[in-house]
Design an enzyme around this catalytic site. Structure first.
Site, PDB file in Angstrom:
ATOM      1  N   PHE A 163       0.848  -1.183  -0.130  1.00 31.92           N
ATOM      2  CA  PHE A 163       0.044   0.032   0.060  1.00 31.92           C
ATOM      3  C   PHE A 163       1.047   1.200  -0.021  1.00 31.92           C
ATOM      4  O   PHE A 163       0.765   2.136   0.827  1.00 31.92           O
ATOM      5  CB  PHE A 163      -1.007   0.105   1.199  1.00 31.92           C
ATOM      6  CG  PHE A 163      -1.861  -1.113   1.396  1.00 31.92           C
ATOM      7  CD1 PHE A 163      -3.054  -1.290   0.590  1.00 31.92           C
ATOM      8  CD2 PHE A 163      -1.661  -2.348   2.056  1.00 31.92           C
ATOM      9  CE1 PHE A 163      -3.847  -2.321   0.754  1.00 31.92           C
ATOM     10  CE2 PHE A 163      -2.315  -3.331   2.049  1.00 31.92           C
ATOM     11  CZ  PHE A 163      -3.737  -3.414   1.367  1.00 31.92           C
ATOM     12  N   CYS A 175      -1.276   2.540 -10.473  1.00 33.37           N
ATOM     13  CA  CYS A 175      -2.246   1.697  -9.809  1.00 33.37           C
ATOM     14  C   CYS A 175      -3.622   1.909 -10.048  1.00 33.37           C
ATOM     15  O   CYS A 175      -4.368   0.886 -10.778  1.00 33.37           O
ATOM     16  CB  CYS A 175      -2.175   1.899  -8.268  1.00 33.37           C
ATOM     17  SG  CYS A 175      -0.530   1.378  -7.527  1.00 33.37           S
TER      18      CYS A 175
END
Length: 432
Positions: A152, A263
């Site tokens: 993340f 992403c």
């Protein structure tokens, strides 16, 4: 612990360097010999604040090594992280997993003792199952465990995100592997990171669901900004007003250009493709993708209006061209659509970005990279603030541009409209 990171992109390099800084022995592997040679010299292939210092420190201390010898690196390691790219397929919208499966086949040839094989790359649900099948063809199942451990990391904030994560997600049904990985991450857990142990498929979906939700927040506030412009409301007030609701939160409620980067564009498409395979209609995320794809066209229409429908021969300056600040990443940056479009319309474009020249604009007519903010702004008819670099936040346009004919399109709402107008310039913001 002894770790092997396959791939030295954002995920592999940042994770490997940070793991070594926590005291582990790490080998970062890449097939690109030139890239590995440069890393050994402390030359970093990506722009990420603080990364160079950590590479030099841990390479000097011999906790961090770089290699092109994948087989040897796997054999020397206890845990192998797969950190290769999963871009969108050239024909389709699903994730291209060819690099994942190629790495898996190489791993299967080099397992000499029990290994924990971890997918750090963002992969669709059931990818871990496929990896397990590939490994099982050549290796006894008691010699490996396949785990999903999604990352993340935000570009530009990657080191901080690694060291102070909100959560560490481990997807496995193997209790021994879960315990070992909890120990690996214990320095971060002791600082407050939540440790989440779940099954492998759930961990894979957590990553995609997170990115899809964040992309939805960005798209939502961009659409609200469109309404604000029509209703003469400042979208910044709306962002603050709803962001203070703890159920909503203020992060990712900044209106601006379309989301881009490594992403959100590919992951929103991939989760929709995965859902379609399971015959589930993710209509909200499909709408997000469609809205985002139209975002640049809407902003280009605004530029056309600002220039009174006279784009030809206008001198347009772009401040920042990367998809966000603190990165040199151009993937899916809205500038890749805007600048070529304006060039075709006859505009003369200069751009300045703190990370320098961009090869993507090399062959586009009347587009030039300049070396300073002053060179970019000087002589321009319109300044487009595209990327919110700190370098741009305190610009004094009055000193840089004596003419009051300058127009400023602030796509990130980082300037004070009153200050710009008090200097005699015309100001345009997003949702203002």
């Amino acid at each position: 612990m002894k770790l092997c990171m396959i791939g030295t992109g954002y995920v592999g390099l940042v994770s490997g360097v940070c793991f070594s800084d926590l005291g582990n022995e790490v080998i970062c592997v890449d097939r690109d010999q030139d890239k590995i040679n440069k890393l050994k010299q402390g030359i970093i292939p990506i722009y990420e604040p603080g990364l160079e210092e950590l590479v030099l420190k841990n390479y000097k201390n011999k906790r961090l090594k770089f290699s092109t010898d994948l087989s040897s690196s796997i054999k020397k390691s206890d845990i192998v992280f797969i950190c290769v790219g999963t871009p969108t397929k050239k024909k389709g919208s699903g994730a291209d997993l060819s690099q994942i499966f190629s790495a898996t086949k190489e791993i299967s040839k080099s397992i000499n003792k029990f290994k924990i094989i971890i997918t750090k790359s963002t992969v669709p649900v059931t990818t871990g199952d496929e990896i397990e099948k590939i490994l099982s063809k050549n290796v006894n199942k008691n010699k490996f465990s396949v785990v999903s451990n999604p990352e993340f990391l935000r570009e530009g904030e990657a080191i901080r995100d690694f060291i102070y994560p909100d959560r560490v997600v481990i997807g496995t049904n193997d209790k021994k592997s879960a315990t070992k990985l909890r120990n690996l991450y214990s320095p971060l857990i002791s600082k407050g990171a939540k440790f989440i142990s779940t099954n492998r498929r759930a961990a894979e979906l957590i990553k995609y669901a997170s990115n899809a939700f964040l992309a939805t927040k960005i798209t939502f506030i961009n659409e609200i900004a469109n309404l604000c412009e029509k209703a003469q409301i400042d979208v910044e007030d709306i962002s603050i007003g709803i962001g203070l609701d703890k159920r909503i939160g203020s992060r990712f409620l900044r209106s601006g250009p379309a989301y881009g980067g490594s992403c959100f564009p590919k992951d929103t498409k991939a989760i929709v493709t995965t859902a379609d395979k399971f015959k589930v209609n993710l209509s909200v995320i499909k709408s997000v993708i469609k809205s985002n794809s139209l975002r640049s066209k809407l902003l280009l229409k605004k530029i056309n209006q600002i220039l009174n429908n006279k784009v030809r021969n206008k001198k347009v300056c772009f401040l920042g061209v990367t998809f966000k600040a603190n990165t040199d990443d151009m993937r899916d940056s809205s500038s890749l659509e805007m600048i070529p479009f304006l060039s075709k319309k006859g505009a003369k474009i200069k751009y300045y970005d703190p990370t320098g020249f961009k090869k993507e604009f090399k062959n586009i007519k009347n587009v030039n990279c300049v070396n300073s903010i002053r060179d970019a702004v000087e002589g321009s008819d319109l300044v487009v603030l595209h990327t919110e670099w700190n370098d741009f936040k305190s610009i004094n346009f009055k000193k840089l541009h004596p003419s009051k004919n300058l127009k400023i399109y602030d796509m990130r709402n980082i300037f004070s409209p009153l200050k710009i107008k008090s200097q005699g310039f015309k100001y345009y913001g997003i949702g203002r």
